[in-house]
Design an enzyme around this catalytic site. Structure first.
Site, short mmCIF file in Angstrom:
data_model
loop_
_atom_site.label_atom_id
_atom_site.label_comp_id
_atom_site.label_asym_id
_atom_site.label_seq_id
_atom_site.Cartn_x
_atom_site.Cartn_y
_atom_site.Cartn_z
N GLU A 87 3.91 7.79 36.15
CA GLU A 87 4.25 8.56 34.95
C GLU A 87 5.26 9.64 35.30
OE1 GLU A 87 1.91 11.30 31.60
OE2 GLU A 87 1.00 10.90 33.55
N HIS A 88 4.93 10.43 36.33
CA HIS A 88 5.84 11.47 36.84
C HIS A 88 6.13 11.17 38.30
CE1 HIS A 88 3.02 13.43 33.93
NE2 HIS A 88 4.14 13.90 33.41
#
EC number: 1.1.1.23
Length: 446
Positions: free
Chosen positions: A337-338
């Site tokens: 996601e990050h």
């Protein structure tokens, strides 16, 4: 897998780094069983369908511990929340909105017409969805930033009807958290509902006496929100089934272990299922990060209920690799996601990343910046979905419609090809629809 401090270690150096799915299977990931949660979401969805607001009120009492008089939040409550907002928080929200608008306004697509042949054009126009229901979580933490990240792209896309739901809070008289309401007021979102989890998604999907049905539902949430989105897929559009948040950091010996540890902790404080993954070719850095985690965790908040379970859970680990090339293979397989890049020549390394929701380059672009004020969107794909899906953007709320405009000569020029292909697919009526326009005699190509 060996446990070092909080983070377990997975050693993929040497011949231990496989290809494709075998590599993905070696990487840590949280258990997040949406399919099982569907069984509990189904009766909630049916109750809202058949009983409307009455069901929403009953579920708020059951799940949130408060008996509502009305699901719709009064306009005055939004005004009061904004008037009572800490000026510093207000200024921070306004700057976050400004930066998000700056980025998302540039994403708006324009109508384009392509002349395929003289007299034959295809136009692609972009039309916003009619109505969207936005969801802002309200469980362990309060997320006014998620209100911004959902509302700004919908507004910049030109969605004509925008509503927001957030759980009722017993401590605030059954209203959503006042900071959520204040963010709505700053954004001009005046249709707000005190509804949480699967009940909010069901409200938007079916509609109730107070809330018209929505075309689309977006926003992060817990497993019940994800399950409800899956349940209603096909009836409404969704952005994604958001799972537990995750951070991966690709780092080498040049990285500052203080920064790396702080950034891993920043995501771990979201949820005990949050994932924190360090990928590095430096054992020395890994050891230093372990020491920093021990020091920094002891000095922070949410230690026992979130951070320690997250860092020590099966979803978090340090992955050792031979070099940056191998590290890139790992982070692409993980599809975080990050993803932070804390290496020498970080910008060049970041350019090589293929799979990530968002990439944060170098020591001065931590995930926390993206959560609040980079201008980027923090509603991002989780659970490895970044290998095929994007984060929330203006495009999420737009539909591309093709407009085909051909004159007689333009159709005549290609008619024989259309008829040929129709007959090749054993669909003679398709060809007949062309022939009928030319007295049943197909023109030959000029």
């Amino acid at each position: 897998m060996l446990q070092h401090s909080f983070l377990a270690r997975i050693d993929l150096r040497g011949d231990a780094l496989p290809e494709g799915p075998a590599l993905r299977d070696l990487l840590p990931r949280a258990d997040f069983d949406v399919a099982t949660a569907l069984d509990k979401v189904r009766p909630i969805a049916e109750a809202v369908h058949h009983r409307g607001d009455a069901a929403l009120i009953d579920f708020a009492e059951k799940f949130d511990g408060v008996r509502l008089e009305s699901v719709r939040v009064p306009a005055r409550a939004l005004t009061d929340a904004l008037e009572g907002l800490d000026p510093a928080v207000c200024a921070a929200l306004e700057e976050s909105i400004r930066r998000a608008r700056t980025v998302h306004r540039e994403q708006r697509r324009t109508t384009r017409t392509t002349q395929v042949v003289p007299g034959g054009t295809v136009t692609e126009k972009w039309v916003p969805v009619d109505r969207v229901g936005l969801y802002a979580p309200g469980g362990r933490s309060v997320y006014p930033s998620s209100v911004i990240m959902n509302a700004v792209p919908a507004q910049e896309a030109g969605v004509p009807s925008i509503a927001l739901a957030s759980p009722a809070q017993a401590g605030f008289g059954g209203l959503p958290h006042p900071t959520i309401l204040a963010a709505c007021a700053l954004l001009g979102v005046d249709e707000v509902y005190a509804a949480g989890g699967a009940t909010a998604v069901a409200m938007f999907a079916h509609g109730t006496e107070s809330c018209p049905p929505a075309t689309m539902v977006t926003g992060p949430g817990n497993i019940w929100v994800a399950a409800a989105k899956r349940y209603f897929t096909g009836k409404i559009g969704i952005d994604a089934e958001a799972g537990p948040t995750e951070i991966a950091i690709l780092a080498d010996a040049t990285a500052d272990p203080v920064h790396v540890a702080a950034d891993l902790i920043s995501q771990a404080e979201h949820d005990p299922l949050a994932a924190a993954v360090l990928v590095t070719d430096s054992v020395e850095l890994a050891d230093a990060v372990d020491e920093e985690l021990t020091r920094q965790v002891a000095a922070t908040k949410h230690i026992d209920d979130r951070i320690v379970p997250a860092l020590s859970g099966k979803q978090s680990a340090t992955v050792l690799v031979d070099g940056i090339d191998e590290g890139l293979r790992v982070v692409d397989a993980y599809a975080a996601e990050h993803l932070e890049i804390q290496t020498a020549d970080a910008a060049a390394v970041a350019e090589r990343v293929r799979n990530a929701g968002a990439v944060f380059v170098g020591p001065w672009a931590p995930v926390s910046l993206g959560d609040y004020a980079a201008g980027s969107n923090h509603v991002l794909p989780t659970g490895g979905c970044a290998c095929h899906s994007s984060g929330l953007s203006v495009q999420s709320f737009l539909r591309g419609i093709h407009i085909v405009d051909y004159g007689r000569d333009a159709l005549a020029d290609v008619a024989h090809h259309v008829v040929t292909l129709a007959e090749a697919e054993d669909l003679p009526a398709h060809g007949a629809a062309i022939k009928a326009r030319f007295g049943w005699k197909v023109p030959t190509s000029k």
